[in-house]
Design an enzyme around this catalytic site. Structure first.
Site, PDB file in Angstrom:
ATOM      1  N   ASP A   1       0.194   5.442   1.111  1.00 45.31           N
ATOM      2  CA  ASP A   1      -0.790   6.313   1.732  1.00 45.31           C
ATOM      3  C   ASP A   1      -1.203   7.445   0.800  1.00 45.31           C
ATOM      4  OD1 ASP A   1      -0.680   4.891   4.172  1.00 45.31           O
ATOM      5  OD2 ASP A   1       1.114   5.999   4.761  1.00 45.31           O
TER       6      ASP A   1
ATOM      7  N   ARG B   1       0.842  -1.193   0.000  1.00 42.24           N
ATOM      8  CA  ARG B   1       0.000   0.000   0.000  1.00 42.24           C
ATOM      9  C   ARG B   1       0.877   1.243   0.000  1.00 42.24           C
ATOM     10  NH1 ARG B   1      -4.149  -1.386   5.018  1.00 42.24           N
ATOM     11  NH2 ARG B   1      -4.767  -3.478   4.344  1.00 42.24           N
TER      12      ARG B   1
ATOM     13  N   ARG C   1       8.141   7.343   6.932  1.00 43.12           N
ATOM     14  CA  ARG C   1       7.890   8.765   7.225  1.00 43.12           C
ATOM     15  C   ARG C   1       8.217   9.095   8.676  1.00 43.12           C
ATOM     16  NH1 ARG C   1       1.869   9.366   5.308  1.00 43.12           N
ATOM     17  NH2 ARG C   1       2.116  11.444   6.219  1.00 43.12           N
TER      18      ARG C   1
END
Length: 244
Positions: free
Chosen positions: A52, A50, A197
């Protein structure tokens, strides 16, 4: 039944991430709609992972199955004619029936870009985190060394992460600067939600002198998200490559 592998590049600015969800348009949704138009049959894509909302990709890998016998080139050139300008298929290949882009992956490379300039840059605003002032890159590199290897990264896991274990292996972190752009390349076997992140946010605190490099081992050992740095903005992150 053919198993078709796609390597996809996209600008994630206008999308609610890769994976299908009810609260916004996603890259997977747009891809599946284009494939359905091309093949005249419902298509379900299986991605390598995935990304974001707002995160970009240069090498997202996805697969789908079909009985259609159209030429392989149609899955790249033909599909690109149906996709919007911010999504494109870079490569297409026919793979073995048992290939799955997520479970077959051995590692991933993410790149985070920081614009370390006194003034904001309109041309890099969608692809870099703007930070005013110099960063101590040597200190950041020392701190990054403590993140390399197999560790429990619970302290760097984002809220809502459903992973069964927070242990991950980071194979390398490279921090470079060219002009006003600082890039942080993170290679590893896999990553938790927001992990890269949060790593960047923590390393930036080191680079700004708000955290010492030697504090990273204690941070990881404590396993508390509140002890790490803020989550870096999504715009600076790009999935560069998935390894097989």
């Amino acid at each position: 039944m053919r198993n078709i592998k796609l390597v996809i590049e996209y600008d994630g600015t206008n999308y609610a991430g890769w994976q299908l969800q009810p609260n916004g348009v996603t890259v997977q949704q747009v891809m599946e709609e284009a494939l359905t138009t091309l093949l005249h049959e419902p298509v379900r894509l299986h991605g390598s992972g995935r990304t974001d909302a707002g995160v970009h990709a240069r090498g997202m890998v996805a697969c789908f199955t079909t009985y259609r016998t159209i030429p392989l080139r149609a899955f790249s050139d033909g599909l690109n004619s149906l996709l919007p300008p911010d999504i494109a298929v870079r490569e297409s290949a026919e793979v073995t029936p048992d290939f799955h882009p997520r479970y077959a992956a051995t590692g991933k490379l993410y790149r985070y870009t920081i614009h370390a300039g006194r003034r904001r840059s309109p041309l890099s605003r969608l692809y870099a985190w703007h930070l005013r002032g110099e960063l101590d890159l040597d200190a950041m590199r020392r701190a990054a060394l403590f993140m390399v290897g197999e560790h429990d990264f619970a302290a760097l896991r984002g809220a809502g992460c459903a992973a069964k274990t927070t242990v991950r292996r980071v194979d390398g972190i490279a921090i470079e600067k060219q002009g006003e752009l600082v890039t942080i390349d993170v290679r590893g076997s896999g990553f938790l939600r927001h992990m890269v992140r949060n790593m960047v946010g923590t390393l930036v605190e080191v680079g700004q002198g708000r955290r010492v490099a030697d504090s990273i081992p204690a941070l990881l050992a404590a396993g508390e998200r509140g002890g790490a740095g803020a989550t870096a903005p999504a715009c600076g992150l790009c999935l560069v490559e998935v390894y097989y």
